[in-house]
Design a protein around this motif. Structure first.
Motif, PDB file in Angstrom:
ATOM      1  N   ILE A   9      45.623  37.741  43.923  1.00  0.00           N
ATOM      2  CA  ILE A   9      45.274  38.702  44.965  1.00  0.00           C
ATOM      3  C   ILE A   9      46.483  38.939  45.863  1.00  0.00           C
ATOM      4  N   ASP A  10      47.279  37.887  46.144  1.00  0.00           N
ATOM      5  CA  ASP A  10      48.450  38.050  46.999  1.00  0.00           C
ATOM      6  C   ASP A  10      49.486  38.981  46.367  1.00  0.00           C
ATOM      7  N   ILE A  16      50.420  46.670  46.704  1.00  0.00           N
ATOM      8  CA  ILE A  16      49.783  47.756  47.458  1.00  0.00           C
ATOM      9  C   ILE A  16      50.575  48.030  48.741  1.00  0.00           C
ATOM     10  N   VAL A  17      51.002  46.983  49.425  1.00  0.00           N
ATOM     11  CA  VAL A  17      51.786  47.156  50.653  1.00  0.00           C
ATOM     12  C   VAL A  17      53.055  47.951  50.364  1.00  0.00           C
ATOM     13  N   THR A  47      38.819  40.115  51.738  1.00  0.00           N
ATOM     14  CA  THR A  47      38.524  39.953  50.317  1.00  0.00           C
ATOM     15  C   THR A  47      37.678  41.140  49.866  1.00  0.00           C
ATOM     16  N   PRO A  48      38.173  41.902  48.905  1.00  0.00           N
ATOM     17  CA  PRO A  48      37.421  43.092  48.478  1.00  0.00           C
ATOM     18  C   PRO A  48      36.194  42.713  47.655  1.00  0.00           C
ATOM     19  N   LYS A  55      38.898  47.970  40.862  1.00  0.00           N
ATOM     20  CA  LYS A  55      39.671  49.207  41.050  1.00  0.00           C
ATOM     21  C   LYS A  55      41.123  48.884  41.421  1.00  0.00           C
ATOM     22  N   LEU A  56      41.319  47.900  42.285  1.00  0.00           N
ATOM     23  CA  LEU A  56      42.675  47.513  42.703  1.00  0.00           C
ATOM     24  C   LEU A  56      43.481  46.987  41.516  1.00  0.00           C
ATOM     25  N   PHE A  57      42.886  46.123  40.726  1.00  0.00           N
ATOM     26  CA  PHE A  57      43.594  45.576  39.566  1.00  0.00           C
ATOM     27  C   PHE A  57      43.853  46.648  38.509  1.00  0.00           C
TER      28      PHE A  57
END
Length: 157
Positions: A9-10, A16-17, A47-48, A55-57
């Motif tokens: 996740i990090d 994303i940042v 935490t999403p 979706k993020l992955f």
């Protein structure tokens, strides 16, 4: 059906940042398929939900090759040259190769994270084309230049 490995996740948050810094929160949220406020909460350490995490992955998997596309071997070489510009000219080349070696060591610990420009820059450094001539002054004249200078000096005497 094979399952692709998931980064942490990090690492996802860092990717994303970087993209948000290069574009905007709204643009990235649109690409991911999330609301800007949901993406902002994720970037703030939240935490999403499972659906948002997927979706993020998925976004990261689609965009992985574009994350560092603005960084080129020439651009990194110029940045390294700027970092050593205040050193005496005869110390710059050694400093540049030390910095490059340090980058190789850092990424060597996690080869899957090594950016494409690193191998290209290392190759360019080996053949002497990586750094601008102002950053790496010629250590000595070539034999042809030396012979021409000597012949001119002798002929003029």
């Amino acid at each position: 059906m094979s399952v692709r490995p998931q980064p942490s996740i990090d690492r996802l948050r860092n990717a994303i940042v970087l993209r948000v810094q290069a574009t905007s929160l709204r643009a990235v949220a649109r690409q991911v398929g999330m609301s800007p406020s949901g993406l902002d909460k994720f970037l703030s350490g939240g935490t999403p939900y499972t659906k948002s995490r997927r979706k993020l992955f998925d976004w990261l998997h689609r965009e992985r090759h574009n994350l560092h596309s603005d960084l080129t071997a020439d651009g990194i070489a110029a940045a390294l040259g700027a970092l050593v510009r205040d050193l005496a000219p005869d110390r710059r080349e050694e400093a540049l190769h030390t910095l490059l070696g340090t980058l190789r060591d850092v990424y060597g610990a996690q080869p899957d994270t090594a950016p494409p420009w690193l191998a290209q820059l290392a190759s360019m450094a080996e053949d002497g084309t990586a750094f601008h001539e102002d950053d790496v002054p010629r250590a000595r004249l070539s034999l042809e230049d030396d012979d021409a200078g000597h012949a001119a000096a002798v002929g003029g005497a």
